[in-house]
Design an enzyme around this catalytic site. Structure first.
Site, PDB file in Angstrom:
ATOM      1  N   CYS A 157       0.757  -1.247   0.000  1.00 39.22           N
ATOM      2  CA  CYS A 157       0.000   0.000   0.000  1.00 39.22           C
ATOM      3  C   CYS A 157       0.794   1.308   0.000  1.00 39.22           C
ATOM      4  O   CYS A 157       0.773   2.064  -0.968  1.00 39.22           O
ATOM      5  CB  CYS A 157      -0.922  -0.042   1.209  1.00 39.22           C
ATOM      6  SG  CYS A 157      -1.969   1.372   1.418  1.00 39.22           S
ATOM      7  N   HIS A 217      -2.238   6.799   4.697  1.00 43.17           N
ATOM      8  CA  HIS A 217      -1.179   5.777   4.728  1.00 43.17           C
ATOM      9  C   HIS A 217       0.173   6.279   4.265  1.00 43.17           C
ATOM     10  O   HIS A 217       1.022   5.497   3.812  1.00 43.17           O
ATOM     11  CB  HIS A 217      -1.613   4.561   3.897  1.00 43.17           C
ATOM     12  CG  HIS A 217      -1.333   3.260   4.594  1.00 43.17           C
ATOM     13  ND1 HIS A 217      -1.130   2.075   3.914  1.00 43.17           N
ATOM     14  CD2 HIS A 217      -1.229   2.951   5.911  1.00 43.17           C
ATOM     15  CE1 HIS A 217      -0.919   1.101   4.771  1.00 43.17           C
ATOM     16  NE2 HIS A 217      -0.974   1.607   5.994  1.00 43.17           N
TER      17      HIS A 217
END
Length: 465
Positions: free
Chosen positions: A70, A121
């Site tokens: 990610c 993130h």
């Protein structure tokens, strides 16, 4: 080839120089496999809105996420630069340095209003707490979107439950932050599908931008179908014959509905002819094989999330812009999340203020059907493994495997022995890129004497002794 690219780039800039700057919507799913959409052949999961977007735009059949996990992909998405240049080695590690020029900073400088909605993130959102605990070093890695040139933001640090995202195990120390303020987990606006919760904030942002007469950048990073995977009652009924897998299928259909909602809003606002929309996933599907709630598929590509084989990095992707991009077409040219930044910079007439390396390229000539191959190779790093996609070929080091992707969809036939000169040339290019990444990581691109490198550089790509 290089001269052709330069000419076409200049033509692209001229084409949009006198027109209103386009609105830009960049959507990305989380852990969505190559084969998890109808437009890529899935016959179980209902994705009618994405399928319609494919009909209205271009299906990008050879599109790569920047990494097989990610956070690194998200860095490439916003900067056009490989994640090792700024120390985001893997998920939940490091942060996006303020010295990086991002899509938000680039477009804000040109009069855009900027918004980021969904997963972040790329650093922590609080200096004290983190969803990953003290090991995440929340003070050191504090890098929220409201300090990275976004006017509006509605984000979580990391993954949340795909239904009732304010609750569940993933919500611990992981609240939604709306423009820097943490929401109470019991906030009623956080109930229901995670995609709808996010788009509930993205839609008013777009409406306000149009009302104000400003072009906008709206980055929408959905949480689905990343774990924890849960679908609401109505979606479970749609897939009730599929057992636990209904949760996976259902949360993707919920995401698909919100893609349709965004596109319908663009149409309602009367801005579809001046709005460029991209969609992709951040990496391949979770799990070694489809099982229980992990039902992601790769359409036969080798590997899955965390792998540098194509099943881990080749993802479903679309581009749509009525009147500018031919509807109902496909492109099989290798493209990447690295390409968003240089492409959008070209379309909006942006000039870089320095000579820092950009690893992606302007792909507008490819999207517009003016070119049928890319100029730059696409690099990947995961742990000690490195790979490079150059045209039809892909090299993986230190394994020394070479695949002809035009003939070998599943990467089963290692042709390195038949192409020693190609292996040598691609290996040299990898070595040169790694050296460049290392130089960037040390801060050479920033001209900032106060910069401290994010994390410690680790040499990669060599066989361990």
């Amino acid at each position: 080839m290089k001269n052709t690219l330069i000419v076409l780039s200049l033509l692209g800039s001229a084409l949009f120089a006198d027109a209103a700057k386009p609105n830009i919507i960049l959507m990305m799913a989380d852990d969505l496999g190559y084969g998890d959409t109808g437009f890529n052949g899935n016959t179980i999961i209902q994705t009618p809105h994405l399928d319609q977007m494919a009909k209205d735009g271009i299906k990008l059949t050879h599109f790569y996420a920047g990494n097989s996990v990610c956070s690194p992909t998200r860095g490439t998405f916003l900067t056009g630069r490989h994640h090792h240049r700024y120390g985001i080695w893997t998920a939940n590690v490091g942060h996006l340095p303020k010295q990086e020029i991002t899509l938000a900073s680039m477009l804000k400088e040109q009069g855009y209003t900027t918004g980021h909605f969904g997963k972040w993130h790329l650093g922590t959102l609080d200096k004290v707490i983190s969803s990953k605990g003290a090991k995440r070093k929340p003070a050191e890695n504090f890098a929220p979107p409201w300090q990275r040139d976004y006017d509006r933001s509605f984000v979580t640090e990391s993954a949340v439950n795909t239904w009732n995202p304010g609750a569940g195990n993933r919500a611990k120390n992981n609240p939604f932050y709306e423009n820097g303020k943490a929401l109470d987990p019991d906030d009623p606006t956080l109930a229901g599908g995670a995609a709808r919760v996010v788009v509930d904030r993205a839609v008013p942002f777009m409406e306000q931008a149009v009302k104000d007469g400003k072009p906008f950048l709206s980055v929408v990073w959905f949480h689905a179908p990343h774990e924890d995977i849960e679908a609401g009652p109505d979606y479970l009924k749609m897939y009730e014959e599929h057992g636990e897998g209904a949760h996976y299928y259902g949360c993707i259909t919920e995401l698909d509905e919100q893609v349709g909602r965004i596109r319908a809003k663009v149409e309602e606002l009367g801005i579809s002819d001046n709005t460029l929309i991209f969609f992709c996933s951040d990496n391949g599907p979770e799990g070694k094989t489809p099982a229980k709630r992990r039902q992601g598929v790769t359409s036969g590509l080798r590997g899955r999330k965390r792998d540098l084989y194509d099943g881990g990095v080749r993802v479903p992707a679309l581009a749509c812009w009525p009147g500018k991009l031919a509807a109902g077409t496909e492109s099989d040219v290798p493209l990447s999340t690295l390409d968003y930044f240089p492409t959008l910079g070209n379309l909006t007439g942006y000039e870089m203020p320095d000579a820092r390396p950009i690893d992606g390229q302007n792909i507008w000539p490819i999207l517009a059907g003016e070119m049928d191959q890319r100029e730059k190779a696409i690099p990947f790093i995961r742990g000690n493994e490195v790979s490079l996609v150059d045209g039809e070929f892909k090299l993986l080091l230190p394994k020394g495997e070479l695949y002809d992707l035009s003939k070998d969809w599943s990467e089963e036939n290692n042709v390195a022995a038949a192409h020693p000169e190609r292996v040598e040339r691609m290996s040299r290019e990898i070595a040169e890129l790694l050296e460049s990444f290392k130089t960037s990581h040390a801060g050479a691109d920033y001209n900032d004497p106060e910069f401290k490198p994010v994390g410690k550089w680790k040499n990669v790509g060599s066989k361990k002794k």
